[in-house]
Design a protein around this motif. Structure first.
Motif, PDB file in Angstrom:
ATOM      1  N   LYS A 105       0.838  -1.195   0.000  1.00 38.23           N
ATOM      2  CA  LYS A 105       0.000   0.000   0.000  1.00 38.23           C
ATOM      3  C   LYS A 105       0.875   1.248   0.000  1.00 38.23           C
ATOM      4  O   LYS A 105       0.574   2.241  -0.669  1.00 38.23           O
ATOM      5  N   ASN A 106       1.989   1.177   0.772  1.00 35.99           N
ATOM      6  CA  ASN A 106       2.918   2.300   0.819  1.00 35.99           C
ATOM      7  C   ASN A 106       3.799   2.362  -0.423  1.00 35.99           C
ATOM      8  O   ASN A 106       4.170   3.449  -0.875  1.00 35.99           O
ATOM      9  N   LEU A 107       4.156   1.186  -0.948  1.00 36.84           N
ATOM     10  CA  LEU A 107       5.094   1.098  -2.068  1.00 36.84           C
ATOM     11  C   LEU A 107       4.549   0.150  -3.128  1.00 36.84           C
ATOM     12  O   LEU A 107       4.869  -1.037  -3.147  1.00 36.84           O
ATOM     13  N   PRO A 108       3.737   0.647  -4.032  1.00 41.65           N
ATOM     14  CA  PRO A 108       3.134  -0.231  -5.037  1.00 41.65           C
ATOM     15  C   PRO A 108       4.143  -0.896  -5.965  1.00 41.65           C
ATOM     16  O   PRO A 108       3.872  -1.967  -6.506  1.00 41.65           O
ATOM     17  N   ASN A 109       5.341  -0.313  -6.166  1.00 49.60           N
ATOM     18  CA  ASN A 109       6.308  -0.945  -7.061  1.00 49.60           C
ATOM     19  C   ASN A 109       7.202  -1.973  -6.364  1.00 49.60           C
ATOM     20  O   ASN A 109       8.241  -2.375  -6.896  1.00 49.60           O
ATOM     21  N   LEU A 110       6.779  -2.413  -5.191  1.00 47.62           N
ATOM     22  CA  LEU A 110       7.478  -3.531  -4.540  1.00 47.62           C
ATOM     23  C   LEU A 110       7.429  -4.799  -5.387  1.00 47.62           C
ATOM     24  O   LEU A 110       8.245  -5.703  -5.198  1.00 47.62           O
ATOM     25  N   ASP A 111       6.466  -4.867  -6.320  1.00 50.16           N
ATOM     26  CA  ASP A 111       6.355  -6.083  -7.123  1.00 50.16           C
ATOM     27  C   ASP A 111       7.517  -6.247  -8.098  1.00 50.16           C
ATOM     28  O   ASP A 111       7.672  -7.297  -8.715  1.00 50.16           O
ATOM     29  N   HIS A 112       8.384  -5.220  -8.227  1.00 49.78           N
ATOM     30  CA  HIS A 112       9.596  -5.360  -9.029  1.00 49.78           C
ATOM     31  C   HIS A 112      10.661  -6.174  -8.302  1.00 49.78           C
ATOM     32  O   HIS A 112      11.665  -6.564  -8.908  1.00 49.78           O
ATOM     33  N   ILE A 113      10.456  -6.385  -7.011  1.00 48.85           N
ATOM     34  CA  ILE A 113      11.443  -7.081  -6.180  1.00 48.85           C
ATOM     35  C   ILE A 113      10.888  -8.442  -5.789  1.00 48.85           C
ATOM     36  O   ILE A 113       9.788  -8.541  -5.246  1.00 48.85           O
ATOM     37  N   GLY A 114      11.639  -9.494  -6.067  1.00 46.51           N
ATOM     38  CA  GLY A 114      11.183 -10.854  -5.804  1.00 46.51           C
ATOM     39  C   GLY A 114      10.944 -11.126  -4.333  1.00 46.51           C
ATOM     40  O   GLY A 114      11.514 -10.479  -3.445  1.00 46.51           O
ATOM     41  N   ALA A 115      10.096 -12.117  -4.074  1.00 44.15           N
ATOM     42  CA  ALA A 115       9.719 -12.455  -2.695  1.00 44.15           C
ATOM     43  C   ALA A 115      10.922 -12.859  -1.857  1.00 44.15           C
ATOM     44  O   ALA A 115      10.986 -12.565  -0.661  1.00 44.15           O
ATOM     45  N   SER A 116      11.895 -13.546  -2.461  1.00 39.89           N
ATOM     46  CA  SER A 116      13.060 -13.998  -1.692  1.00 39.89           C
ATOM     47  C   SER A 116      13.887 -12.817  -1.204  1.00 39.89           C
ATOM     48  O   SER A 116      14.410 -12.842  -0.084  1.00 39.89           O
ATOM     49  N   TRP A 117      13.993 -11.766  -2.039  1.00 41.13           N
ATOM     50  CA  TRP A 117      14.727 -10.579  -1.602  1.00 41.13           C
ATOM     51  C   TRP A 117      13.955  -9.830  -0.525  1.00 41.13           C
ATOM     52  O   TRP A 117      14.542  -9.339   0.454  1.00 41.13           O
ATOM     53  N   ARG A 118      12.657  -9.740  -0.683  1.00 38.41           N
ATOM     54  CA  ARG A 118      11.861  -9.058   0.332  1.00 38.41           C
ATOM     55  C   ARG A 118      11.931  -9.793   1.663  1.00 38.41           C
ATOM     56  O   ARG A 118      11.956  -9.183   2.740  1.00 38.41           O
ATOM     57  N   GLU A 119      11.989 -11.123   1.605  1.00 34.77           N
ATOM     58  CA  GLU A 119      12.132 -11.916   2.819  1.00 34.77           C
ATOM     59  C   GLU A 119      13.455 -11.612   3.519  1.00 34.77           C
ATOM     60  O   GLU A 119      13.541 -11.603   4.751  1.00 34.77           O
ATOM     61  N   ARG A 120      14.501 -11.328   2.745  1.00 34.30           N
ATOM     62  CA  ARG A 120      15.810 -11.059   3.341  1.00 34.30           C
ATOM     63  C   ARG A 120      15.859  -9.722   4.064  1.00 34.30           C
ATOM     64  O   ARG A 120      16.783  -9.473   4.836  1.00 34.30           O
ATOM     65  N   CYS A 121      14.880  -8.858   3.793  1.00 32.53           N
ATOM     66  CA  CYS A 121      14.833  -7.587   4.506  1.00 32.53           C
ATOM     67  C   CYS A 121      13.768  -7.562   5.601  1.00 32.53           C
ATOM     68  O   CYS A 121      13.820  -6.715   6.489  1.00 32.53           O
ATOM     69  N   GLY A 122      12.809  -8.464   5.523  1.00 32.20           N
ATOM     70  CA  GLY A 122      11.806  -8.538   6.572  1.00 32.20           C
ATOM     71  C   GLY A 122      10.724  -7.487   6.431  1.00 32.20           C
ATOM     72  O   GLY A 122      10.680  -6.724   5.461  1.00 32.20           O
ATOM     73  N   PRO A 123       9.827  -7.411   7.412  1.00 27.95           N
ATOM     74  CA  PRO A 123       8.627  -6.571   7.294  1.00 27.95           C
ATOM     75  C   PRO A 123       8.853  -5.073   7.486  1.00 27.95           C
ATOM     76  O   PRO A 123       7.944  -4.288   7.231  1.00 27.95           O
ATOM     77  N   TYR A 124      10.031  -4.680   7.955  1.00 28.21           N
ATOM     78  CA  TYR A 124      10.250  -3.268   8.274  1.00 28.21           C
ATOM     79  C   TYR A 124      11.234  -2.579   7.334  1.00 28.21           C
ATOM     80  O   TYR A 124      11.694  -1.466   7.634  1.00 28.21           O
ATOM     81  N   SER A 125      11.558  -3.207   6.208  1.00 30.01           N
ATOM     82  CA  SER A 125      12.521  -2.582   5.314  1.00 30.01           C
ATOM     83  C   SER A 125      12.338  -3.064   3.881  1.00 30.01           C
ATOM     84  O   SER A 125      11.685  -4.081   3.627  1.00 30.01           O
TER      85      SER A 125
END
Length: 357
Positions: free
Chosen positions: A105-125
């Motif tokens: 909701k805050n960052l709609p273009n997060l979908d450019h970043i794969g789930a595995s990379w997002r997991e490596r940063c966690g819910p606050y980054s």
């Protein structure tokens, strides 16, 4: 890690440098955003494009270890709008309410970043860049390129020539990997063995200051031959005034490495939260992410940016390591507070002993 990035420090060992000024978005808009980050870790052209689009300046406060960053972020009176973090620290600060949870909701273009990379940063980054830990070395001074952590930890020359880094995580990663231990070990015998290796190395250490910080300040410029470094640091080291050509090269030792992911987080108390998210969305635009990654010589987790990079960058193994290197890589995990305190005591003892020699 990291993997980067300066000048005299305020706020502990950090200093603020206003890179651009200009007209704000409106009379009510803030004049600038303040970033807490590594030095030389945001392309000047990216900053110029942001400024041209918004009229908002970027002010950077630099840290040279994760410990220094955490000291600043923990202060209730800090004036930070965005902070460069990694998963362990962002989850710790997020759980305390210091950082905002990140959502699409805050960052709609997060979908450019794969789930595995997002997991490596966690819910606050939000993932920003990634890479490895290794050895930066002067190819014009060292006849045979290093290929083992032993080349850094057990240098053969008697004259001090090595630069390390005082971070309690990264400095211990090298000896722990070399000795065959997990970088996340809580075993005191393993940590003691790593400390003994670092203590034996100490006579060859010029400084425990981050190499880019040290050499940019013209400290040890003519004497440093090797440094504990993050992938991409070699490019910044080659741009230091007084360095001719590209003598600084980078290698991942054969025993394995740390695989790091740098992330951006938004402090909960910033009054510029909406603009901070706008800047994160700007960094996530594929063309901006590609421009930034190419300029810094560091890998991007942005899948949509990869096709926009030159083939020479995508095929550079120092930036995008092969599967064989990734298979020998480790990542940091959360540990008990007692283990972290032990590591900090080890590094404090090491540096105190070095400085009193």
């Amino acid at each position: 890690m990291t993997p980067i990035r300066f000048s005299p420090r305020a706020l502990g060992h950090a200093c603020a440098a206003v890179l651009l000024t200009g007209a704000p978005l409106s009379m009510a808009a803030p004049q600038h955003l303040t970033l807490l980050t590594w030095e030389d870790y945001l392309s000047p052209e990216v900053i110029e494009r942001w400024h041209a689009r918004t009229g908002v300046a970027i002010e950077q406060i630099y840290f040279d270890t994760g410990d220094k960053r955490d000291e600043i972020l923990a202060r209730p009176d800090h004036d930070i709008d965005l902070v460069l973090t990694e998963r362990v620290s962002s989850e710790r600060f997020g759980a305390r309410g210091v950082l905002d949870p990140i959502s699409e909701k805050n960052l709609p273009n997060l979908d450019h970043i794969g789930a595995s990379w997002r997991e490596r940063c966690g819910p606050y980054s939000v993932p920003y860049l990634w890479g490895t830990l290794g050895i930066a070395y002067r190819a014009d001074r060292i006849a045979v390129a290093p290929d083992s952590w032993a080349d850094l930890l057990r240098p053969t020359l008697a004259t001090p020539r090595v630069i390390m880094i005082a971070d309690h995580e990264d400095i211990l990663a090298a000896p722990l990997i070399y000795l065959g231990h997990s970088i996340n070990t809580t075993d005191n015998d393993a940590l003691k063995a790593a400390f003994e290796m670092l203590r034996a190395q100490a006579p060859a250490v010029l400084s425990y200051e981050y190499a880019i910080t040290s050499l940019k300040a013209q400290r040890y410029l003519e004497h440093a031959d090797m440094a504990l470094a993050f992938s991409g640091d070699q490019h910044a080291l080659n741009e230091v005034e007084g360095v001719e050509g590209t003598p600084w090269q980078y290698v991942v030792p054969k025993e394995g490495t740390l695989l790091w992911t740098d992330c951006f987080s938004v402090p909960s108390r910033t009054p510029n939260k909406e603009l901070a998210y706008r800047f994160l969305a700007f960094l996530g635009e594929p063309d901006i992410a590609a421009l930034n990654a190419e300029a810094l010589g560091v890998a991007t987790p942005n899948d949509a940016a990869l096709p926009l990079l030159p083939a020479s960058v995508r095929e550079d193994r120092s930036i995008y390591p092969p599967a064989s290197v990734l298979q020998r890589s480790q990542v940091y995990e959360a540990r008990p507070l007692e283990s972290t305190q032990t590591r900090r005591r080890i590094i404090s003892a090491l540096i105190n002993a070095h400085d009193t020699r």
